[in-house]
Scaffold this motif. Structure first.
Motif, PDB file in Angstrom:
ATOM      1  N   ASN A  78      47.413 -29.049 -34.080  1.00  0.00           N
ATOM      2  CA  ASN A  78      47.425 -30.439 -34.541  1.00  0.00           C
ATOM      3  C   ASN A  78      46.001 -30.956 -34.681  1.00  0.00           C
ATOM      4  N   LYS A  79      45.838 -31.956 -35.543  1.00  0.00           N
ATOM      5  CA  LYS A  79      44.505 -32.407 -35.938  1.00  0.00           C
ATOM      6  C   LYS A  79      43.699 -32.977 -34.781  1.00  0.00           C
ATOM      7  N   LYS A 118      58.495 -24.190 -41.724  1.00  0.00           N
ATOM      8  CA  LYS A 118      57.682 -25.294 -41.184  1.00  0.00           C
ATOM      9  C   LYS A 118      56.559 -24.761 -40.279  1.00  0.00           C
ATOM     10  N   GLU A 121      53.781 -23.619 -42.446  1.00  0.00           N
ATOM     11  CA  GLU A 121      53.065 -24.803 -42.958  1.00  0.00           C
ATOM     12  C   GLU A 121      52.088 -25.346 -41.913  1.00  0.00           C
ATOM     13  N   ARG A 122      52.573 -25.474 -40.675  1.00  0.00           N
ATOM     14  CA  ARG A 122      51.722 -26.000 -39.599  1.00  0.00           C
ATOM     15  C   ARG A 122      50.554 -25.063 -39.301  1.00  0.00           C
ATOM     16  N   GLU A 125      47.964 -25.517 -42.084  1.00  0.00           N
ATOM     17  CA  GLU A 125      47.281 -26.814 -41.928  1.00  0.00           C
ATOM     18  C   GLU A 125      46.254 -26.774 -40.798  1.00  0.00           C
ATOM     19  N   ALA A 126      46.643 -26.152 -39.687  1.00  0.00           N
ATOM     20  CA  ALA A 126      45.747 -26.099 -38.522  1.00  0.00           C
ATOM     21  C   ALA A 126      44.502 -25.272 -38.827  1.00  0.00           C
ATOM     22  N   SER A 128      43.258 -24.453 -41.788  1.00  0.00           N
ATOM     23  CA  SER A 128      42.479 -25.112 -42.853  1.00  0.00           C
ATOM     24  C   SER A 128      41.648 -26.260 -42.290  1.00  0.00           C
ATOM     25  N   TYR A 129      42.241 -27.042 -41.397  1.00  0.00           N
ATOM     26  CA  TYR A 129      41.529 -28.188 -40.831  1.00  0.00           C
ATOM     27  C   TYR A 129      40.408 -27.714 -39.902  1.00  0.00           C
ATOM     28  N   ALA A 162      44.182 -19.075 -45.512  1.00  0.00           N
ATOM     29  CA  ALA A 162      43.688 -20.413 -45.139  1.00  0.00           C
ATOM     30  C   ALA A 162      42.292 -20.376 -44.533  1.00  0.00           C
TER      31      ALA A 162
END
Length: 391
Positions: A78-79, A118, A121-122, A125-126, A128-129, A162
């Motif tokens: 998580n961000k 999902k 996806e998470r 996102e993690a 990449s961030y 990613a």
């Protein structure tokens, strides 16, 4: 990085410190981090900054201190976790963010109440961030040991795209057999697009006593990083023991794999961690246990006195232990008694030894161990020794 080089990722200060009763303050963490850097580990996982202000402070301080190793901080996918980790690592010469998510059906269904899609996806996102803060991003697929290989390969391929630089394949529950874990690593090597551009990492737990064996099986099948702890400390039954995998690679030179670890510092580092955490290893612990180079059986003692390699595959000096120990017990033979007597100043003849040995056995039967003071008492109390031995 050479194909024959195995990176040592030390997580003593993160996974190791999760053990109940082993909490360290920042000063203690800094002392251990400094020693790990001297030891030559490639990566120090300094902590989980989001978990507490104290852990954030420790990761930040370690980042400033460490001169050679990569400093790594753990996050969830998580961000906020990632932002806090990046902030804690801002002073590190070589920072790494370690982010990830559970990939087994057990985690997906019962822990996250979500779907495989999902989770991918998470994961993307993690990674990449995290990549917006640091170049070096490690992704962990928690419970990979119980994750279906085909789905695990899809997750790995997605996070490589990613920007992940390291893929951590944890046997989180210590469930895998070595051949199963090795086969899992080989499956990823054979089926994941872009796998040749990243490092595969083994993070094995010891619930069934197979963490070290699994880690070795992993590198035999293509992994090039081992995640481990000093003395094998960690959650539940612990993690892969750093000193074990390092010495396995050193002793089995036919594997043609090596590490940057200065093995002569292993014993001191083990003692430092034991004293700092108040968690002492069992005497028969491989490499760093009190009895690792101790011999009490007469047959073994006779062999070691004649040639150390008859019963020792490791030179104790290679791990920072000054010498082997010959322990006198009721199982010891004449050779061991003569050897220890000489060490304390009594150069016994064969006749003197034959006279003393029965007396020694009687005494030894009443003791767990015969120490130097006992030997002096036993030898000096006999008139025949007073006449014939100069002491």
């Amino acid at each position: 990085m050479s194909k024959n080089s195995i990176q040592i990722f030390d997580t003593t200060l993160r996974d190791g410190e999760q053990v109940p009763g082993c909490k360290l303050n920042t000063e203690q963490k800094l002392r251990i981090a400094k020693q790990l850097d001297l030891l030559g580990v490639d990566v120090i996982e300094a902590g989980f900054p989001m978990s507490s202000p104290g852990d954030f402070k420790s990761v930040e301080a370690i980042s400033k201190l460490v001169k050679n190793a990569t400093v790594c901080a753990l996050t969830r996918a998580n961000k906020k976790d990632i932002e806090v980790a990046a902030k804690a690592l801002k002073h590190a010469k070589k920072p790494r963010i370690h982010t990830g998510i559970g990939t087994s059906d057990s985690h997906i269904i019962h822990k996250f109440n979500t779907t495989r899609e999902k989770v991918i996806e998470r994961a993307i996102e993690a990674v990449s961030y995290a990549k917006t803060f640091v170049d070096d991003v490690e992704f962990y697929a928690e419970d990979a040991g119980r994750t279906d290989n085909d789905f695990l390969a899809k997750v790995c391929e997605a996070v490589i795209e990613a920007g992940a630089t390291v893929l951590n394949i944890p046997d989180t529950t210590g469930y895998c057999l070595p051949n199963e874990y090795g086969a899992k690593i080989k499956y990823l090597v054979d089926h994941v697009k872009g796998i040749e551009n990243v490092i595969i990492s083994c993070h094995c737990h010891n619930d069934l006593g197979m963490a070290t064996a699994n880690a070795i099986a992993g590198i035999q099948n293509g992994a090039r990083q081992i995640e481990c702890t000093i003395n094998g400390i960690g959650e539940r039954a612990g993690n892969t023991a750093l000193e074990e995998v390092v010495m396995i690679l050193k002793q089995h030179s036919n594997m043609n794999l090596d590490t940057n670890v200065n093995t002569k510092l292993l014993n001191y580092t083990s003692q430092l961690v034991q004293q700092s955490m108040g968690m002492y290893v069992q005497p028969n612990k491989a490499i760093v246990g009190e009895n690792a180079f101790a011999h009490s059986s007469g047959i073994h003692q006779d062999g070691v006195i004649k040639n150390r390699e008859t019963y020792e595959i490791i030179n104790p000096e290679d791990v920072g232990v000054s010498k082997s120990s010959i322990i006198l017990t009721a199982r010891s033979g004449r050779a061991a008694l003569a050897y220890r007597a000489k060490n304390v100043g009594y150069d016994l003849t064969k006749i003197e030894l034959d006279v003393l040995y029965p007396e020694f056995l009687k005494y030894a039967d009443t003791q767990k161990e015969v120490n130097d003071q006992d030997l002096h008492q036993l030898l000096s109390s006999k008139d025949n020794f007073k006449k014939s031995v100069n002491f």
